[in-house]
Design a protein around this motif. Structure first.
Motif, short mmCIF file in Angstrom:
data_model
loop_
_atom_site.label_atom_id
_atom_site.label_comp_id
_atom_site.label_asym_id
_atom_site.label_seq_id
_atom_site.Cartn_x
_atom_site.Cartn_y
_atom_site.Cartn_z
N VAL A 300 0.84 -1.20 0.00
CA VAL A 300 0.00 0.00 0.00
C VAL A 300 0.87 1.25 0.00
CG1 VAL A 300 -1.66 1.31 1.36
CG2 VAL A 300 -1.92 -1.16 1.13
N LEU A 301 1.97 1.20 0.76
CA LEU A 301 2.80 2.40 0.91
C LEU A 301 3.77 2.61 -0.26
CD1 LEU A 301 3.76 2.40 4.69
CD2 LEU A 301 1.98 3.68 3.53
N LEU A 302 4.13 1.51 -0.92
CA LEU A 302 5.21 1.59 -1.91
C LEU A 302 4.99 2.64 -3.00
CD1 LEU A 302 7.97 0.43 -2.45
CD2 LEU A 302 6.94 -1.22 -3.99
N PRO A 303 3.80 2.74 -3.57
CA PRO A 303 3.62 3.77 -4.60
C PRO A 303 3.97 5.17 -4.08
CG PRO A 303 1.76 2.27 -4.60
CD PRO A 303 2.60 1.91 -3.41
N ASP A 304 3.60 5.45 -2.83
CA ASP A 304 3.93 6.76 -2.26
C ASP A 304 5.43 6.90 -2.08
OD1 ASP A 304 1.60 8.12 -2.13
OD2 ASP A 304 1.00 7.28 -0.20
N VAL A 305 6.04 5.84 -1.59
CA VAL A 305 7.49 5.88 -1.39
C VAL A 305 8.18 6.09 -2.74
CG1 VAL A 305 9.51 4.58 -0.69
CG2 VAL A 305 7.42 4.44 0.64
N ALA A 306 7.72 5.33 -3.74
CA ALA A 306 8.33 5.44 -5.07
C ALA A 306 8.17 6.86 -5.58
CB ALA A 306 7.69 4.43 -6.02
N ALA A 307 6.98 7.43 -5.38
CA ALA A 307 6.74 8.80 -5.85
C ALA A 307 7.65 9.77 -5.11
CB ALA A 307 5.28 9.17 -5.65
N SER A 308 7.81 9.58 -3.80
CA SER A 308 8.69 10.46 -3.03
C SER A 308 10.10 10.39 -3.55
CB SER A 308 8.75 10.04 -1.56
OG SER A 308 7.49 9.89 -1.05
N LEU A 309 10.57 9.16 -3.74
CA LEU A 309 11.96 8.99 -4.16
C LEU A 309 12.18 9.58 -5.54
CD1 LEU A 309 12.55 5.42 -2.78
CD2 LEU A 309 13.72 7.49 -2.08
N ARG A 310 11.16 9.43 -6.41
CA ARG A 310 11.28 10.00 -7.74
C ARG A 310 11.30 11.52 -7.65
NH1 ARG A 310 6.72 7.98 -10.63
NH2 ARG A 310 7.69 5.97 -10.31
N GLY A 311 10.40 12.05 -6.83
CA GLY A 311 10.29 13.50 -6.70
C GLY A 311 11.51 14.11 -6.04
N LEU A 312 11.98 13.46 -4.97
CA LEU A 312 13.08 14.03 -4.20
C LEU A 312 14.43 13.82 -4.87
CD1 LEU A 312 12.67 13.28 -0.40
CD2 LEU A 312 12.95 15.48 -1.51
N TYR A 313 14.64 12.63 -5.36
CA TYR A 313 15.99 12.28 -5.83
C TYR A 313 16.03 11.88 -7.29
CZ TYR A 313 16.42 11.71 -0.79
OH TYR A 313 16.39 11.90 0.55
N GLY A 314 14.88 11.79 -7.95
CA GLY A 314 14.89 11.30 -9.32
C GLY A 314 15.22 9.83 -9.38
N ALA A 315 15.01 9.13 -8.25
CA ALA A 315 15.35 7.71 -8.21
C ALA A 315 14.13 6.89 -8.60
CB ALA A 315 15.80 7.34 -6.80
N GLU A 316 14.32 6.01 -9.57
CA GLU A 316 13.20 5.17 -9.99
C GLU A 316 13.17 3.91 -9.14
OE1 GLU A 316 10.80 5.37 -12.13
OE2 GLU A 316 11.29 7.15 -13.30
N VAL A 317 12.02 3.67 -8.53
CA VAL A 317 11.89 2.45 -7.74
C VAL A 317 10.75 1.62 -8.32
CG1 VAL A 317 11.26 1.53 -5.50
CG2 VAL A 317 12.83 3.45 -5.65
N ASP A 318 11.04 0.36 -8.47
CA ASP A 318 10.04 -0.57 -8.99
C ASP A 318 8.79 -0.51 -8.14
OD1 ASP A 318 9.04 -2.69 -10.44
OD2 ASP A 318 11.05 -3.56 -10.59
#
Lengths: 803, 351
Positions: A300-318
Motif C-alpha cells: 500500500v505504501l510503496l507507490p507513495d514511497v516510489a513517488a517520493s523517491l522519484r520527486g526528491l531524488y529522481g530515483a526510480e523504484v520498482d
C-alpha cells in the motif's frame, strides 16, 4: 505427561481468547511495521542496484568529456583505430506522450561482457532486429506497460533493466534522441593493450571516469531509508511492550497451574522447555502473520514511497513489490527474539518458582523505589549521550544515535517523573476519595509504566515528526513563492524555436528570463550552473540565506557566483570564497541561496558568463514575467502562435501545485507510519489495563466495601487512565520538541544538506492530546465495564479467599 | 552483451572458417547475390568488399623464421557478414566485421578478436589505395599505381601479449581457384568466388611479451566471398595451404559430411601455373589426434595426390594452435615431410 502438561499450558489461551488475540496482534503489528519498512527498503535498494549496474557503470571506467558535452563519433573511431578498446554509449531523455524515458543506446559488438545486462542474441530480440531500423527498445515489464500505445519502436522485455530505462542500439538511440554522430561516453574494456598511444595525443578533451563504486542514488537516498528504518524499529519496540504485558499477565494467571504441574512431578527443565516451546509457537504464528501483514502495508505504501523517491531524488523504484527471503527470515527472527526477550524475566520466574510457597497477593509487576531510581539514572545517562552525540558527533549516524538515545532516555525517565507528579497530586488532594485515587494511581504505575513509555514514544514521535513536517511545509511553501516568481514557464522544442519565441514575447511581456544551465566541474564534483539575467524578479525574490551587499551587480558583471545551501554546507563554503570554473576562471561567492527539495549541488552565474563558457548551452527553457491577470491569455496565444503542446507552457500555479504534491507524497509515508505507531501504543495501554483489571480486584474490593459504588469506581478507573495519559502527553511535549529540533537541525542537515527554521504547532499537540485521552478512555472502558458488571459476590470473595 | 550472441549469430549465417554446425545454410540465400560461373572476378575491383554477398573474408597466413632460428606463424583475418544485402547509412548498415589475429610459436599460441559495425569507419575495405582494417589492425597496399594492389602489403595487428608488423612482397601472380575463381564446395554445387596470392616473401617484426623478434618467411593470402558456401549436411572443414621447398604450392580442402566428404584443391606451379584438382583427387587422412581445449583434433595429417607423386605428412608447429575466439577453431603453421618437404598452414573447423 509432557503432552498433557503442554495442553494444560495452552488451555489458558482457550479460556482467555482476548489475551491471546492481544498477544498475537501486538506481536504481528510490531513485526508488520518493521517488515513493511524492510520490504520497502529492500525493494528500493534492488532498484538502485539495478540502476547502478546498467551497462556496467558500477564496474567499468569510462571516457567522458571534461565539460560534460557529447563526444563526436569520429573521436570514437580514432580511439579504436589507435587500439583503445572502448565502446560507445549514448544516453538521453526521451519523452513519450506524458511519460519520460531514460534511453541508453549501446553498441552490442564492442560492449564489454561485464557491461552486458541484456542478451541481444536472445530469441526474442535478435541482433539484426536490434540494430536495423526501426530497431527495438528493451525495457522492464512495468515500463512497457507505461509505454503501451505510445509511438515507440517495438518493445522487448527484460527483467534486468530498472524501470524507466530503455535499452536500444546506439544508431537507433541517436535517431530517437535526434543526436546523430553524438556519443555520451565511451566504456573502457577492463583489459587494454599495452603500449597504447596516450589519451592526451588522440583525444585530449577526454578524461577517464572511474566506475561509481556506490551509486549516487543509494548515497542520496540513504537518509530517507534510515528514516524509515528508524520508524520501523520504533514501531517494533512499541509492539514489544504489548507482548510484554500480555505474557506477564498470562504468567501471573497461570501461577497456580505451573505450581500444580510442578507438584504433579513435571521436572523444572521440562516446564521451562514447554514454556519456551509455547512462546516459539506463538511468536512464529504471529511472525508469519506479521510479515504477511507487513507486505500488505508495504504494497500500500510503496507507490507513495516510489513517488517520493522519484520527486526528491529522481530515483526510480520498482512499484512492484517482490517477496524477498531475507525480509521474511529477518521478520520471523525478530518476532521470535522479541518475544523471548520480553518473556525472559517470566521464564526466570518460572525457573525460580518456589514449589510450595503460598500464593502471594501482589501486583504482577511491582517496581521498587530503588529500581525506579536506577532506571531514571540510566535514562539520564542516555540523555547525556544524546547531547554528546549532537555536540561532538557528526554524520547521519550520530544524528540518529542522538535521536535514539534521547527517546529511550526520556522513556526511561518517565516512570520516575510520573511517580513524583502523582505524589505531588496526592499531597495536594483534598478528601479521602481523591487521596485514595492518587495513591492508587501511583500504586498502579509500575504495572502501567511500560505501556505509558510506549505511549510517550509514540506521542513524542508524532509531535516531533509533525513539527518537522509542518516546519518543512511552511518553509517550503514560502520558498516556492519566492523562487517561482515568474508567471509562465516555457519549454521550447529546440534552441531555434526558443530564440523565435523569446523575440515574439519581447514585445508582449514584461520580461523573458532564461533558465539555461550547463554542467561544470567545481571542486571535483559535477555542478549544474545556471545563468541568471539581472532582473528585479531575482533582486526582490530570490531566497538568499547569506549575500554580499552588491550581490546582483557582481553577478551581472560576471565576477560573482551564487551557490546553493547544500553545496555550501558540503564543501564548507562561505561568502568571499573563490571557485574555479572551466577554463580556469575564478569566481567569488557572493551569495548562498536555499534550494529545498534538491539534494544536488547547484550554482548560478551571470547569463553572459554562462554563454561565454558554454556557447552551445541548451536554450530551450525560459520564464516569462507578465501581469498575473494577463498570464493565461498570453499562454494561450503562445501555444497558438507556435503550435506548442499544452505541457510546454506551464503557469506558476501549476508548478507550485506540482511541487507541493511531490512534497505531500514525500511525507505521506511518514504520516502513515506515525498513525500506525500511535495505534500500536494505544493497543499497548489497552493490553496493560486489561492485564491489571483482573488483579486490581483485591485493591478495589476494600474501597467498594467502604461504600463506593461500582459505577463510581469504574468512572474513577477511566479517569485514572486519562490522567496518566494526559501526564504522559505533557511529558511528551518537550520530548517531541527535542525530537523536532534534532530532525530539523541535525538529521536534515546531514541527510539533505539544508537547515530549516523550526515552527511549533500547538494545535497539533492539542489534537494529539485529545487523541491520546480518547484512546486512554477507550482502553479503560472495557475493564471498567467488566467492573460494573461484577457480581458483588466476586468482590466479597476477595476477603474470603487469598488468591 | 553476452559473448554468446556472436556465436549464435555466426552459427545462423555461418562461414566455413567458423564452422560449428551448419544447419540452415542449405537454404536458399534469398536476396543475396550468388556466385556465377560465367562472371569471373575482375581486378582490382574484386579485391574490395562485396556487400551483396552474405559472407566474405580476407585471410593471411605466414610461415616465418625468426632471427633466433625458431619457426613462427602469424595469422591476420578480416571477416565480413551481412545481415541483409547492401549498405545503409551510418549505424543502419547491415554489415558486420570481425577480425582474428594470432601468433604461433613452438610453445605458445596467442590470438585476439575484434568486432565492429560497418558504416561508421571503424572497419572495412577501401579499394584505392587498397586498405582493409578493423580497429588498429591494418592491411594496406603499398603497391605502385600500375601493379596489382595486392602485390605489396603492410600488415599489422596487436592483441594481449603480442603484436606484429609484416611487410609482404609478391613474387608471383594472383591465383584463381576452381573454374577461373568459381570454386565448387559440394557435390550439390554450392560455390564461392575464391582467389589467392600465395607467393609473398615476408620481412617484419613480431613482438611477444614485449620482446621484438625480426622475422622473414612466406605468406599466403586468400580472398573468398559467397552467400551459401556449404551443403546442408556438411559439418566442418579441413583446409591446407602448403609452400613446398620446390617453389610449388598446394591449396586443398576437405569438407566433412555424413558420407565420404568432398575434397578439392589447386596445384600451383612455381611460376603460378594453376591446375584445379578434380573432386576426390586429393586424399587427406588424420594420422594422430590430440586433445586441445577439450576437443579432439587431428594434429598430423597424411595427404596424397597420386598423379603428382605427392605423399606427405604434416606436423603442427604447436599442437595447441587453438583460436580462442567466440567461434573457436584450430589454425596453425605446420612442417611438411615426405615426398615434398616444406611449410604451410592448416585450418580445422567444426571439431
Amino acid at each position: 505427561m509432557l503432552w498433557q502438561a503442554f495442553t494444560a499450558l495452552l488451555s489458558h489461551w482457550r479460556r482467555h481468547r482476548l489475551q491471546l488475540a492481544m498477544l498475537l496482534l501486538g506481536l504481528a503489528l510490531a513485526t508488520a511495521l518493521w517488515s513493511a519498512v524492510q520490504a520497502i527498503n529492500a525493494q528500493a535498494r534492488l532498484s538502485y542496484a539495478r540502476a547502478a549496474a546498467v551497462i556496467g557503470q558500477d564496474r567499468l571506467s569510462a571516457l567522458v568529456r571534461v565539460d560534460g558535452a557529447p563526444i563526436a563519433q569520429d573521436t570514437y573511431i580514432r580511439l579504436r583505430q589507435a587500439g583503445w578498446l572502448v565502446s560507445p554509449v549514448i544516453e538521453g531523455e526521451l519523452r513519450f506522450g506524458s511519460g519520460r524515458l531514460r534511453l541508453i543506446g549501446i553498441e552490442p559488438l564492442t560492449l564489454p561482457p561485464q557491461a552486458a545486462q541484456v542478451d541481444v542474441s536472445a530469441d526474442d530480440i535478435g541482433l539484426a532486429a536490434f540494430i536495423t531500423p526501426p530497431g527495438l527498445l528493451v525495457v522492464a515489464p512495468e515500463t512497457a506497460a507505461r509505454l503501451a500505445g505510445e509511438a515507440t519502436p517495438p518493445l522487448r522485455l527484460s527483467e534486468a533493466l530498472p524501470p524507466g530505462v530503455a535499452l536500444s542500439d546506439i544508431g537507433i538511440a541517436q535517431r530517437l534522441l535526434a543526436q546523430p554522430g553524438r556519443i555520451s561516453r565511451l566504456i573502457l574494456a577492463p583489459v587494454q593493450l599495452s603500449g597504447l598511444p596516450p589519451l592526451a595525443t588522440i583525444a585530449p578533451e577526454l578524461v577517464m571516469r572511474a566506475p561509481a563504486t556506490e551509486s549516487d542514488l543509494s548515497r542520496l537516498t540513504d537518509s530517507f531509508h534510515l528514516n524509515l528504518t528508524a520508524f520501523g524499529f520504533l514501531a517494533f519496540a512499541v509492539g514489544l511492550f504489548i507482548v510484554h504485558a500480555a505474557i506477564g499477565l498470562a504468567f501471573e494467571q497461570r501461577r497456580p497451574v505451573l505450581r500444580t504441574l510442578r507438584a504433579l512431578g513435571l521436572p523444572l527443565r521440562a516446564l521451562v522447555a514447554l514454556s519456551i516451546t509455547e512462546l516459539l509457537v506463538l511468536s512464529l504464528l504471529a511472525g508469519v502473520l506479521g510479515v504477511a501483514l507487513g507486505y500488505g502495508v508495504a504494497a500500500v505504501l510503496l507507490p507513495d514511497v516510489a513517488a517520493s523517491l522519484r520527486g526528491l531524488y529522481g530515483a526510480e523504484v520498482d512499484g512492484q513489490l517482490s517477496l524477498q527471503p531475507s525480509v521474511w527470515a529477518l521478520g520471523l527472527a525478530l518476532a521470535v527474539a522479541g518475544t523471548l526477550a520480553s518473556a525472559a524475566s517470566r521464564l526466570w520466574r518460572i525457573a525460580t518458582l518456589p514449589l510450595l510457597a503460598p500464593a502471594q497477593p501482589r501486583a504482577w509487576s511491582r517496581m521498587s523505589a530503588q529500581a525506579l531510581v536506577l532506571q531514571a539514572a540510566a535514562g539520564t545517562g542516555l540523555l547525556a549521550i544524546s547531547a554528546l552525540a549532537v555536540i561532538i558527533g557528526h554524520g547521519l549516524v550520530a544524528g540518529f544515535v542522538s535521536l535514539g538515545a534521547m527517546l529511550l532516555g526520556a522513556a526511561l525517565l518517565l516512570p520516575l517523573v510520573l511517580s513524583l507528579v502523582l505524589a505531588l497530586a496526592g499531597r495536594m488532594g483534598r478528601g479521602v476519595v481523591t487521596q485514595w485515587f492518587w495513591a492508587d494511581t501511583r500504586q498502579q504505575l509500575p504495572g502501567l509504566s511500560l505501556a505509558l513509555m510506549a505511549l510517550l514514544l509514540a506521542l513524542a514521535a508524532n509531535a516531533g515528526v509533525g513539527a518537522m513536517v509542518g516546519s518543512f511545509r511552511l518553509t517550503f511553501v514560502g520558498w516556492l513563492d519566492q523562487r517561482l516568481a515568474s508567471e509562465l514557464y516555457v519549454t521550447a522544442r529546440s534552441d531555434e524555436e526558443s530564440d523565435l519565441m523569446r523575440s515574439w514575447l519581447a514585445a508582449r511581456s514584461d520580461a523573458v528570463l532564461p533558465i539555461w544551465s550547463a554542467e561544470e566541474k567545481i571542486l571535483g564534483e559535477p555542478v549544474q550552473v545556471y545563468g541568471l539575467r539581472d532582473h528585479v524578479t531575482y533582486r526582490e525574490n530570490w531566497p538568499l540565506l547569506a549575500a554580499a551587499p552588491d550581490v546582483w551587480d557582481r553577478l551581472e558583471a560576471g565576477t560573482g557566483i551564487l551557490v546553493n545551501e547544500q553545496m555550501a554546507r558540503r564543501k564548507h563554503l562561505r561568502l568571499g570564497d573563490e571557485l574555479t570554473l572551466s577554463g580556469g576562471r575564478s569566481q567569488t561567492i557572493v551569495g548562498i541561496y536555499s534550494d529545498y527539495g534538491n539534494p544536488k549541488a547547484q550554482a548560478m552565474i551571470g547569463i553572459d558568463l554562462l554563454l561565454a563558457l558554454h556557447p552551445d548551452v541548451n536554450r530551450q527553457r525560459f520564464a516569462v514575467r507578465i501581469a498575473p491577470d494577463r498570464a493565461a491569455g498570453l499562454a494561450a496565444q503562445l501555444r497558438d502562435a507556435f503550435a506548442l503542446p499544452a505541457d510546454n507552457v506551464i503557469d506558476q500555479a501549476s508548478v507550485k501545485a506540482f511541487s507541493l504534491r511531490i512534497f505531500e507524497r514525500t511525507f505521506a509515508v511518514t504520516a502513515a507510519l506515525n498513525v500506525l505507531t500511535l495505534g500500536v501504543a494505544a493497543l499497548a495501554i489497552f493490553a496493560s489495563l486489561l492485564t491489571l483489571a483482573d488483579m486490581r480486584l483485591a485493591q478495589l474490593a476494600p474501597v467498594w466495601a467502604m461504600g463506593l459504588t461500582l459505577r463510581r469506581l469504574a468512572l474513577l478507573e477511566v479517569l485514572r487512565s486519562m490522567a496518566l495519559a494526559s501526564f504522559t502527553m505533557l511529558a511528551a511535549v518537550p520530548v517531541g520538541l527535542a525530537l523536532a529540533w534534532l530532525l530539523l537541525a541535525v538529521v536534515n542537515v546531514e541527510a539533505f544538506g539544508w537547515q530549516l527554521p523550526m515552527h511549533v504547532f500547538p494545535l497539533d499537540w492539542l489534537r494529539l492530546g485529545s487523541l491520546s485521552l480518547i484512546s486512554a478512555a477507550l482502553a479503560a472502558a472495557l475493564p471498567a465495564l467488566q467492573l460494573v458488571r461484577r457480581q458483588p459476590s466476586a468482590l466479597v470473595m476477595v476477603f474470603a479467599n487469598e488468591r | 552483451m553476452n559473448v554468446r550472441w556472436v556465436l549464435l549469430f555466426l552459427l545462423a549465417i555461418a562461414a566455413p572458417a567458423l564452422a560449428q554446425g551448419f544447419a540452415g545454410l542449405g537454404t536458399s540465400a534469398e536476396g543475396f547475390a550468388m556466385p556465377q560461373k560465367a562472371h569471373p572476378p575482375v581486378f582490382p575491383g574484386d579485391h574490395g568488399a562485396h556487400p551483396d554477398y552474405r559472407v566474405e573474408w580476407w585471410y593471411l597466413t605466414a610461415n616465418l623464421t625468426g632471427e633466433d632460428g625458431r619457426d613462427y606463424g602469424a595469422q591476420w583475418t578480416l571477416f565480413r557478414f551481412a545481415l541483409a544485402p547492401g549498405t545503409g547509412e551510418s549505424w543502419q548498415t547491415p554489415q558486420l566485421w570481425m577480425g582474428h589475429a594470432a601468433v604461433t610459436t613452438p610453445d605458445q599460441h596467442v590470438s585476439a578478436e575484434r568486432l565492429a559495425r560497418g558504416g561508421i569507419g571503424q572497419a572495412g575495405v577501401v579499394l584505392t589505395p587498397f586498405s582493409a582494417n578493423i580497429d588498429s589492425w591494418r592491411m594496406d597496399s603499398r603497391a605502385g599505381p600500375d601493379s596489382d594492389p595486392m602485390s605489396a602489403l603492410d600488415v599489422s595487428a596487436a592483441g594481449a601479449g603480442f603484436a606484429y608488423r609484416l611487410g609482404l612482397t609478391a613474387t608471383g601472380p594472383l591465383v584463381l581457384h576452381g573454374d577461373r575463381g568459381y570454386s565448387v564446395k559440394s557435390a550439390q554445387g554450392q560455390a564461392s568466388y575464391y582467389y589467392s596470392q600465395p607467393f609473398y616473401a615476408v620481412k617484419g617484426t613480431l613482438t611477444l611479451d614485449g620482446r621484438d623478434i625480426a622475422v622473414t618467411g612466406q605468406a599466403w593470402f586468400d580472398h573468398e566471398w559467397s552467400s551459401q558456401p556449404l551443403g546442408a549436411d556438411q559439418s566442418g572443414w579441413d583446409w591446407f595451404s602448403f609452400h613446398f621447398d620446390t617453389g610449388e604450392k598446394l591449396m586443398g580442402f576437405r569438407l566433412r559430411d555424413e558420407g565420404a566428404g568432398f575434397t578439392s584443391g589447386t596445384w600451383i606451379g612455381a611460376d603460378g601455373q594453376v591446375e584445379p584438382l578434380p573432386p576426390g583427387a586429393l586424399t587427406a587422412e588424420p594420422l594422430e589426434w590430440a586433445e586441445v581445449r577439450g576437443r579432439t583434433v587431428p594434429i598430423r595429417w597424411k595427404l596424397s595426390l597420386p598423379f603428382r607423386g605427392l605423399d606427405i605428412t604434416t606436423r603442427a608447429l604447436n599442437d595447441a594452435a587453438w583460436m580462442d575466439t567466440q567461434v573457436s577453431y584450430w589454425e596453425g603453421p605446420v612442417r611438411i615431410e615426405g615426398s615434398h618437404p616444406g611449410r604451410g598452414y592448416v585450418e580445422m573447423t567444426g571439431y
